[in-house]
Design an enzyme around this catalytic site. Structure first.
Site: not given
Ligand code: CS2
Ligand code: MG
Length: 412
Positions: A37, A122, A147, A159, A220, A222, A246, A272, A293, A322, A326, A349, A412
């Site tokens: 991504n 999600h 989630r 996010y 998450d 993140h 996560e 991830e 992950r 993961h 994407d 996921e 991020w």
């Molecule tokens: C995220 C992702 O799904 C997740 O756990 O961390 O959405 C992540 O932000 C994206 O894959 C980034 O491309």
């Molecule tokens: Mg994640």
């Protein structure tokens, strides 16, 4: 079964996808996901310029040898671009071997270890009501694990908050969260860890009060907290019995998780953005995480991720692959075949792709009663409609980034 043709197909139905398509001298085709991504074209170039010439004429049956050849002969190892490129070749070769054998890939990996794969979706909300509606909408879609991401008062955008947080069975509108924005430069978002640490426990208290103690809930972080902040959050979430927390802190320094482990029993998931078994060596050996992950697409394919998960299984650490949008349907199918076969499967996921994407990638995997199954088609069970793909040219897209109130760049 010699590789006669290797094509790198880029399409952008609901978002950008990169797919490697191999065709053999007896007319079989194999697909592999190489989507990274926000850096898609880097993998396209790596494949088209450097890998494709190496594949033509090779015996497609020699998956392990091809993996080792691509990894070692490049001299330069690891990293997201290299490992996504190798992953796509690996997935395509497993797809071919399954088709040649007339078997779904999970059968080649040792057969099914379960009837289906528990998956999580999600849910998110800008406020409590939107979040509760999003949770209910996912339960109606069959999700048995959810989630939870919530907006933080005082922060403009963070996010995980979907532009559309529910599914609408009538209109077919799906939960939509696509962080990579097309046609421009990366969006700058604001972040403040202390407001987040104050707010998130109150969100989980409200969700537990509303939905009860049983529903598996995930969150998450993140990559946004320091180890001690992550420890603080893990501890403050203990009363709500999370399935996992996560990416609680950036894990380039694997020791960082020792401090988190010292302070909380909230289960931890990470990986991830990892690409090889070496990213996991210490955190697995020291039992610092509970879920791996990694996605097949970003960790050198089925061949390498299976080695990571076999290593993790010795420490009773489970998979939590993961699976956001994407990861293409090809990458999702590969994850499901591996997930069905391994013993230490934890959870998958699963964000649903859009209608355009479903038209480009015909999938035989199923989603029933909260369980995924890769299907029993020979190979991976996903076919790509090149005409349909051709309708959606690539559009550069960037993931957002963060700045703190004082202007400092932040994860991020
Ligand atoms: C995220 C992702 O799904 C997740 O756990 O961390 O959405 C992540 O932000 C994206 O894959 C980034 O491309
Ligand atoms: Mg994640």
């Amino acid at each position: 079964m010699r590789i006669e043709r290797a094509e790198v197909i880029v399409t952008s139905p609901d978002r950008n996808f990169v797919t490697l398509k191999l065709t053999t001298d007896d007319g079989l085709t194999g697909l592999g996901d190489a989507t990274l991504n926000g850096r898609e074209q880097a993998v396209v170039a790596y494949l088209a310029e450097h890998v494709v010439p190496l594949l033509l004429g090779r015996d497609a049956h020699r998956i392990e040898d091809t993996w080792q050849f691509l990894y070692r002969s490049a001299y330069w190892r690891r990293g997201p671009v290299t490992m996504a490129a190798i992953a796509s070749v690996d997935m395509a070769l497993w797809d071919l071997k399954g088709k040649a054998a007339g078997l779904p890939v999970y059968q080649l990996l040792g057969g099914a270890s379960r009837t289906g794969l528990l998956a999580y979706g999600h849910a998110s909300g800008r406020d409590e009501q939107e979040l509760f509606d999003s949770v209910r909408s996912h339960q109606e879609q069959g999700y048995r694990a959810i989630r939870i991401q919530a907006a933080v008062p005082g922060l403009k955008s963070i996010y995980g908050i979907a532009s559309n947080a529910t599914y609408d069975g009538n209109t077919g509108v799906r939960y939509d969260h696509e962080p990579a924005q097309r046609g421009g430069l990366p969006n700058e978002e604001d972040w403040d860890t202390r407001s987040y640490l104050r707010h998130i426990p109150t969100v989980f208290e409200a969700v537990r009060n509303e939905f009860g103690p049983e529903l598996p809930l995930l969150h998450d972080g993140h990559h946004r907290m320091t180890p001690i902040q992550a420890a603080q959050l893990g501890k403050s979430l203990e009363p709500y019995g999370l399935f996992w927390l996560e990416d609680c802190t950036p894990a380039e320094n694997q020791e960082a998780l020792r401090l988190v482990r010292q302070h909380t029993t909230t289960p931890l998931a990470i990986g991830e953005i990892f690409n090889t078994v070496w990213d996991y060596q210490q955190i697995v050996r020291e039992q610092l995480v509970d879920y791996v992950r990694s996605a097949v697409t970003h960790t050198g394919g089925i061949t390498h991720l299976k080695k990571v998960l076999d290593y993790a299984s010795q420490y009773q650490i489970k998979s939590g692959m993961h699976g956001p949008t994407d990861i293409s349907p090809v990458g999702m199918a590969a994850a499901m075949h591996l997930g069905l076969a391994i013993h230490n499967f934890g959870i998958q996921e699963y964000m649903r792709h859009g209608e355009k994407t479903d038209a480009v990638f015909q999938q035989s995997y199923t989603w029933q009663n909260g369980l995924l199954h890769p299907g029993d088609q020979p190979g991976l069970g996903v076919e790509l409609d090149t005409d349909e793909a051709g309708k959606y040219p690539y559009v550069r897209a960037y993931l957002p980034y963060n700045r703190l109130a004082d202007g400092t760049v932040h994860d991020w």
